[in-house]
Design an enzyme around this catalytic site. Structure first.
Site, short mmCIF file in Angstrom:
data_model
loop_
_atom_site.label_atom_id
_atom_site.label_comp_id
_atom_site.label_asym_id
_atom_site.label_seq_id
_atom_site.Cartn_x
_atom_site.Cartn_y
_atom_site.Cartn_z
N HIS A 161 -55.17 16.99 68.19
CA HIS A 161 -55.18 15.71 68.92
C HIS A 161 -53.78 15.27 69.35
O HIS A 161 -53.64 14.30 70.10
CB HIS A 161 -55.77 14.60 68.05
CG HIS A 161 -57.23 14.73 67.78
ND1 HIS A 161 -58.15 14.94 68.79
CD2 HIS A 161 -57.95 14.69 66.62
CE1 HIS A 161 -59.37 15.01 68.25
NE2 HIS A 161 -59.27 14.87 66.94
N ASP A 198 -63.81 22.29 66.52
CA ASP A 198 -63.79 21.01 65.81
C ASP A 198 -64.75 20.06 66.54
O ASP A 198 -64.89 20.11 67.77
CB ASP A 198 -62.37 20.44 65.84
CG ASP A 198 -62.20 19.21 64.97
OD1 ASP A 198 -61.60 19.33 63.89
OD2 ASP A 198 -62.65 18.12 65.39
N HIS A 200 -64.51 17.04 67.25
CA HIS A 200 -63.82 16.09 68.11
C HIS A 200 -63.08 16.83 69.22
O HIS A 200 -62.55 17.92 69.00
CB HIS A 200 -62.84 15.25 67.29
CG HIS A 200 -63.48 14.56 66.13
ND1 HIS A 200 -63.27 14.94 64.82
CD2 HIS A 200 -64.37 13.54 66.10
CE1 HIS A 200 -63.99 14.17 64.03
NE2 HIS A 200 -64.67 13.31 64.77
N ASP A 286 -65.99 19.78 60.92
CA ASP A 286 -66.61 18.47 60.96
C ASP A 286 -67.86 18.42 61.82
O ASP A 286 -68.48 17.36 61.95
CB ASP A 286 -65.61 17.39 61.41
CG ASP A 286 -64.61 17.88 62.42
OD1 ASP A 286 -64.80 18.96 62.98
OD2 ASP A 286 -63.61 17.17 62.65
#
Length: 387
Positions: A161, A198, A200, A286
């Site tokens: 990120h 991931d 996200h 996740d």
């Protein structure tokens, strides 16, 4: 041990894989990264008990328990385990501007602080983040040189990120991008694929390579999760990078078969068409069904199957050059089993840590009708991506 039958020590490698060497890059100090007393916007004190991890879902236990499980089963002993030097200032500066690095170091030396979106760090945070990036650099370097067949970097804090001048989502340095830039600077790789599974969106990696055609970024993520304003299917890159960014925003509730369909329908064809020198996976866990920060339904078997597919693809396309770099995953109980399944598959190991939740999680997979809808949505996105 309550259930010794859960550990099945079988012949070490897949047939034909006796010469494979999988590296595992880790360092105890990465588990010591901390955010201080930080529980989102909740004050600490009074009736609010301080939390051991400072209130952040990103804490060391998921990673430590994963590594410990590998030691208990014997998988750890099958790997070429290494640490690495922290990333140098020169390596960091290929991605991050001097102003950002200077302020990060200043705050770190002064006792810690926060530079951006909910990414606090304690004293020494700069050095620990540089070490996390260093593990990724060393893993990519060793595989690119042929010293290892493939590798896994247990990097913490994570990185996907992080923008060049702004951290967010628990990420302080862009680990994967820093490793790619180091390899390219040494002439070890020219064309690289970053596959981010991931849950996200990998907005930081996307932003760094959005204008470039030498790195293909692919992100499989839950639609409308973090960050809520990035990760659209229509975001394909800009200028020279047009067409070299692929986002697959998947519906909440996507499970085992949807993820494998995404791999087969979108990811693998895109990688084969790009023909990279190396594949790097931003490997978060996740998307697992029990993760507190997402609403997907992947299991440990899902991560094992995705790893098998990407390893087979790397064997065909890149002469096996594949590196996985750890990102998210926030279930202390389940990340270890997802990680063990992934790394055992990467290494071609027959050591199995049987998933204690497999039967219950299988029963919670999407219904046939919903699963058909999920797969059709992936087909529709693949068509829009011309895949």
């Amino acid at each position: 041990m309550d259930n010794p039958a859960a550990l099945r020590h079988l012949p070490r490698k897949d047939e034909g894989d006796t010469t494979m060497t999988t590296g595992f890059f880790w360092d105890e100090r990465c588990f010591w990264h901390a955010g201080g007393n930080y529980a989102f916007t909740m004050p600490i004190g009074g009736l609010v008990q301080p939390l051991a991890a400072g209130g952040l879902p990103e804490n060391p236990e998921t990673k430590r328990r994963m590594k410990n499980l590998m030691e208990v089963t014997g998988l750890f002993d099958e790997l070429d385990t290494r640490s690495a030097a922290p990333a140098s200032r020169e390596a960091l500066a290929r991605v991050h501007p001097a102003s950002y690095l200077d302020e990060f170091k200043r705050l770190s030396d002064a006792g810690g602080g926060e530079l951006g979106h909910a990414v606090p760090f304690a004293r020494g945070g700069y050095e620990l983040a540089a070490l996390s990036a260093g593990l990724a650099i060393a893993a990519v370097d060793a595989v690119a040189r042929g010293d290892l067949d493939n590798a896994y970097a247990l990097s913490r804090p994570p990185g996907h990120h992080c923008l060049p001048d702004l951290p967010n989502g628990f990420c302080l340095l862009a680990n994967v991008a820093i490793a790619i830039e180091a390899a390219q600077a040494k002439g070890l790789a020219k064309r690289v694929v970053v596959l981010d599974w991931d849950v996200h969106h990998g907005n930081g990696t996307e932003a760094i390579y959005y204008d470039r055609d030498d790195v293909l970024t692919i992100s499989l993520h839950q639609e409308g999760n973090y960050p809520i304003d990035t990760g659209a299917l229509a975001d394909r890159g800009r200028g020279a990078g047009e067409g070299y960014n692929i986002n697959l925003p998947m519906h909440a509730g996507s499970g085992h078969t949807a993820y494998l369909h995404a791999m087969d329908r979108v990811v693998i064809p895109a990688i084969e068409a790009f023909a990279p020198d190396m594949i790097i996976v931003a490997c978060g866990y996740d998307a697992a069904i029990v993760d507190p920060l997402a609403r997907m339904q992947a299991t440990a078997a899902t991560f094992a199957e995705m790893t098998k597919r990407i390893r087979d693809t790397a064997d065909r396309v890149t002469d096996g050059k594949l590196v996985l770099v750890h990102e998210g995953g926030y279930s202390e109980a389940y990340v270890p089993f997802c990680g063990h399944a992934t790394i055992a598959t990467l290494a071609g190991s027959k050591i199995d840590a049987a998933d204690p939740m497999a039967r219950a999680l299988h029963a919670r997979q999407p219904s046939p009708a919903f699963d058909a809808f999920l797969r059709q949505s992936i087909d529709d996105m693949a068509q829009q991506l011309d895949l």
